[in-house]
Design a protein around this motif. Sequence first.
Motif, PDB file in Angstrom:
ATOM      1  N   GLN A 115      -5.142   5.001  -2.099  1.00 25.55           N
ATOM      2  CA  GLN A 115      -6.442   4.393  -1.816  1.00 25.55           C
ATOM      3  C   GLN A 115      -7.536   5.343  -2.271  1.00 25.55           C
ATOM      4  O   GLN A 115      -7.767   6.383  -1.643  1.00 25.55           O
ATOM      5  N   LEU A 137      -6.328  -0.499  -1.104  1.00 27.31           N
ATOM      6  CA  LEU A 137      -5.013   0.129  -1.189  1.00 27.31           C
ATOM      7  C   LEU A 137      -4.215  -0.526  -2.315  1.00 27.31           C
ATOM      8  O   LEU A 137      -4.190  -1.749  -2.443  1.00 27.31           O
ATOM      9  N   ARG A 152       7.117   2.758  -7.032  1.00 28.72           N
ATOM     10  CA  ARG A 152       8.228   2.430  -6.135  1.00 28.72           C
ATOM     11  C   ARG A 152       9.491   3.024  -6.737  1.00 28.72           C
ATOM     12  O   ARG A 152       9.618   3.088  -7.966  1.00 28.72           O
ATOM     13  N   TYR A 204      -0.357   7.189   0.764  1.00 29.68           N
ATOM     14  CA  TYR A 204       0.545   6.757   1.826  1.00 29.68           C
ATOM     15  C   TYR A 204       1.944   6.553   1.270  1.00 29.68           C
ATOM     16  O   TYR A 204       2.124   5.872   0.254  1.00 29.68           O
ATOM     17  N   LEU A 240      -0.531  -0.160  -4.992  1.00 29.37           N
ATOM     18  CA  LEU A 240       0.754   0.479  -5.239  1.00 29.37           C
ATOM     19  C   LEU A 240       0.624   1.512  -6.351  1.00 29.37           C
ATOM     20  O   LEU A 240       0.052   1.233  -7.408  1.00 29.37           O
ATOM     21  N   TYR A 291       1.691   4.371  -2.009  1.00 32.90           N
ATOM     22  CA  TYR A 291       0.454   3.627  -2.169  1.00 32.90           C
ATOM     23  C   TYR A 291      -0.693   4.623  -2.211  1.00 32.90           C
ATOM     24  O   TYR A 291      -0.648   5.680  -1.585  1.00 32.90           O
TER      25      TYR A 291
END
Lengths: 111, 111
Positions: free
Chosen positions: A38, A44, A49, A86, A46, A36
């Motif tokens: 920001q 925040l 994945r 993150y 995505l 993730y």
Amino acid sequence: AQRVTQPEKLLSVFKGAPVELKCNYSYSGSPELFWYVQYSRQRLQLLLRHISRESIKGFTADLNKGETSFHLKKPFAQEEDSAMYYCALSGLGGATNKLIFGTGTLLAVQP
Amino acid sequence: DVKVTQSSRYLVKRTGEKVFLECVQDMDHENMFWYRQDPGLGLRLIYFSYDVKMKEKGDIPEGYSVSREKKERFSLILESASTNQTSMYLCASSTPGETQYFGPGTRLLVL
């Protein structure tokens, strides 16, 4: 114990340099891994994945089960990549998809 | 586009006050989450809900409660605010097993 570790609080690179944000995890089952991002004054969101195996904004991440790592890489950093990143994990296929986050790495790309 | 909104961007409260943080999503998501975001600690899950009137504790539920009377709305309640609850609070929603979408956050200061 389920845990995500991001060892670097701050990573400073020059524009055009390669970037690698480190992420290691500890999970007893089959994890799904996420990155993730920001940006300043934004929510925040995505970035990518692991199951989708996409490259977003030039970033890639490969799940290495042997090393329990999911490092985020980009060959040439841009100033607009400056943000907080993150790493997170959840149980693969879980309906409640609770996320466990790392502590984050602030990427600063210098001109 | 998924939209997750939070009732306030900034809140200032006094120690001992009861505080309500509201989150609304418009995508008919089953799952909703409340996190707090602190420098050096990343995001930590407070509570989540996988259906109306259903809730489960996250990693740091002490001092908090939640309410989900309608599918689109998930409220976080600080029963008696304390200074150590000064933080950024993030709400998120998702369909089961899918990406979480985050709200803009509420920055709470408890004096």
